[in-house]
Write a protein that holds these residues in place. Structure first.
Motif, PDB file in Angstrom:
ATOM      1  N   VAL A  22       0.856  -1.182   0.000  1.00  0.00           N
ATOM      2  CA  VAL A  22       0.000   0.000   0.000  1.00  0.00           C
ATOM      3  C   VAL A  22       0.897   1.239   0.000  1.00  0.00           C
ATOM      4  O   VAL A  22       1.734   1.404   0.890  1.00  0.00           O
ATOM      5  N   GLU A  23       0.729   2.077  -1.004  1.00  0.00           N
ATOM      6  CA  GLU A  23       1.425   3.368  -1.012  1.00  0.00           C
ATOM      7  C   GLU A  23       0.620   4.351  -0.173  1.00  0.00           C
ATOM      8  O   GLU A  23      -0.568   4.555  -0.414  1.00  0.00           O
ATOM      9  N   SER A  24       1.280   4.945   0.814  1.00  0.00           N
ATOM     10  CA  SER A  24       0.592   5.841   1.735  1.00  0.00           C
ATOM     11  C   SER A  24       1.407   7.111   1.920  1.00  0.00           C
ATOM     12  O   SER A  24       2.586   7.153   1.563  1.00  0.00           O
ATOM     13  N   PRO A  25       0.828   8.149   2.504  1.00  0.00           N
ATOM     14  CA  PRO A  25       1.581   9.382   2.737  1.00  0.00           C
ATOM     15  C   PRO A  25       2.784   9.204   3.657  1.00  0.00           C
ATOM     16  O   PRO A  25       3.709  10.017   3.627  1.00  0.00           O
ATOM     17  N   VAL A  26       2.798   8.138   4.471  1.00  0.00           N
ATOM     18  CA  VAL A  26       3.945   7.931   5.356  1.00  0.00           C
ATOM     19  C   VAL A  26       4.998   7.045   4.709  1.00  0.00           C
ATOM     20  O   VAL A  26       6.090   6.877   5.266  1.00  0.00           O
ATOM     21  N   GLY A  27       4.698   6.476   3.541  1.00  0.00           N
ATOM     22  CA  GLY A  27       5.637   5.602   2.847  1.00  0.00           C
ATOM     23  C   GLY A  27       4.960   4.315   2.418  1.00  0.00           C
ATOM     24  O   GLY A  27       3.783   4.083   2.725  1.00  0.00           O
ATOM     25  N   PRO A  28       5.676   3.444   1.693  1.00  0.00           N
ATOM     26  CA  PRO A  28       5.092   2.165   1.277  1.00  0.00           C
ATOM     27  C   PRO A  28       4.909   1.234   2.469  1.00  0.00           C
ATOM     28  O   PRO A  28       5.814   1.083   3.294  1.00  0.00           O
ATOM     29  N   ALA A  64      -5.466  -4.682  -6.002  1.00  0.00           N
ATOM     30  CA  ALA A  64      -4.487  -3.756  -6.583  1.00  0.00           C
ATOM     31  C   ALA A  64      -5.205  -2.678  -7.387  1.00  0.00           C
ATOM     32  O   ALA A  64      -6.112  -2.950  -8.175  1.00  0.00           O
ATOM     33  N   GLY A  65      -4.826  -1.435  -7.175  1.00  0.00           N
ATOM     34  CA  GLY A  65      -5.464  -0.299  -7.830  1.00  0.00           C
ATOM     35  C   GLY A  65      -6.577   0.321  -7.015  1.00  0.00           C
ATOM     36  O   GLY A  65      -7.050   1.417  -7.341  1.00  0.00           O
ATOM     37  N   SER A  66      -6.982  -0.340  -5.936  1.00  0.00           N
ATOM     38  CA  SER A  66      -8.055   0.193  -5.097  1.00  0.00           C
ATOM     39  C   SER A  66      -7.481   0.875  -3.867  1.00  0.00           C
ATOM     40  O   SER A  66      -6.308   0.710  -3.520  1.00  0.00           O
ATOM     41  N   ALA A  67      -8.307   1.647  -3.198  1.00  0.00           N
ATOM     42  CA  ALA A  67      -7.883   2.343  -1.992  1.00  0.00           C
ATOM     43  C   ALA A  67      -7.856   1.384  -0.809  1.00  0.00           C
ATOM     44  O   ALA A  67      -8.551   0.353  -0.800  1.00  0.00           O
ATOM     45  N   ASP A  68      -7.045   1.717   0.166  1.00  0.00           N
ATOM     46  CA  ASP A  68      -7.009   0.950   1.410  1.00  0.00           C
ATOM     47  C   ASP A  68      -7.252   1.882   2.577  1.00  0.00           C
ATOM     48  O   ASP A  68      -6.661   2.958   2.685  1.00  0.00           O
ATOM     49  N   GLY A  69      -8.117   1.427   3.472  1.00  0.00           N
ATOM     50  CA  GLY A  69      -8.253   2.064   4.762  1.00  0.00           C
ATOM     51  C   GLY A  69      -8.809   3.467   4.749  1.00  0.00           C
ATOM     52  O   GLY A  69      -9.469   3.913   3.808  1.00  0.00           O
TER      53      GLY A  69
END
Length: 249
Positions: free
Chosen positions: A138-144, A175-180
């Motif tokens: 998951v790519e997130s604002p805090v990092g992968p 894959a390609g969808s949002a998480d959390g």
């Protein structure tokens, strides 16, 4: 860095019911990183029927089956306004899987029953989806963020809601969808593993947000090198097997 004389107060909510996927490891990851920095960490638990706890520095709510959500629901609704106030005040919170669903607006069961959640996260969860079981990134604002997912849920976000991140790798169909979801410093995610020992960057985010509320800066140091090395090795195994399909577990 050292944060001598600082104590981080960690609250795990419903550890017996919502702690079935190694969620105590998330609590341990926070406490261990703080202790390696020369500070102290206190771990408290809120169980069904306990008095309303005083505000902690960090809250952790784990995963569990639908039966576990039902079992804590009455107590959670009593605790909900306090949790909502903490989140609004910027207290860092991590909710994984069913813990995230509980903090959402509504859960739809496979039998199409609608269960009202605590309304802290602007999401609705449908538990009648197809199964997703495998490694993911998951790519997130805090990092992968890397880990494992195993669920049959579909998440719907309210208008304006901010997901935690986006799934960029994995073979489970997400894959390609949002998480959390993210609200202030509160994060909900489907990533298990447990997620924090595998992802020191997320652990450090929660600690930093907790300590900045006291005017204390936080960053990893050489005291965390061993923890970071172990996490890196575990992440490498996951990434090397990211295309593996789990048909049974």
């Amino acid at each position: 860095m050292s944060i001598d004389a600082e104590n981080l107060d960690i609250l795990q909510v419903y550890p017996d019911e919502l702690g079935v996927t190694g969620d105590s490891g998330n609590v341990l990851a926070i406490a261990t990183r703080v202790r390696r920095a020369g500070a102290t960490a206190t771990v408290r638990h809120h169980r069904i029927g306990d008095a309303t706890p005083e505000r902690p520095d960090v809250v952790v709510i784990g995963n569990g089956p639908l039966s576990a959500v039902r079992s804590v629901l009455d107590d959670a609704r009593r605790l909900g306004p306090v949790l909502g106030d903490w989140v609004a005040a910027g207290v860092p919170l991590l909710a994984v899987g069913a813990g995230m669903e509980l903090l959402g607006q509504r859960i739809l069961t496979p039998e199409r029953e609608s269960i009202d959640g605590l309304g802290i996260f602007p999401i609705t969860t449908d538990r009648a989806g197809s199964r997703h079981a495998g490694y993911l990134v998951v790519e997130s604002p805090v990092g992968p963020i890397v880990g494992f997912e195993d669920h049959r849920t579909t998440t719907t976000w309210a208008d304006g809601a901010v997901p935690f991140g986006r799934v960029t790798a994995g073979v489970t169909g997400t894959a390609g969808s949002a998480d959390g979801i993210r609200v202030a410093n509160a994060i909900g995610t489907r990533v298990q593993g447990p997620v924090l020992p595998l992802n020191p960057v997320l652990t450090d985010f929660l600690i930093a947000r907790a300590l900045e509320r006291r005017g204390v800066d936080w960053s990893a140091s050489s005291a965390h090198d061993e923890l970071d090395r172990l996490a890196s090795e575990a992440r490498a195994v996951i990434l090397a097997n990211i295309d593996h399909v789990f048909s049974t577990i």
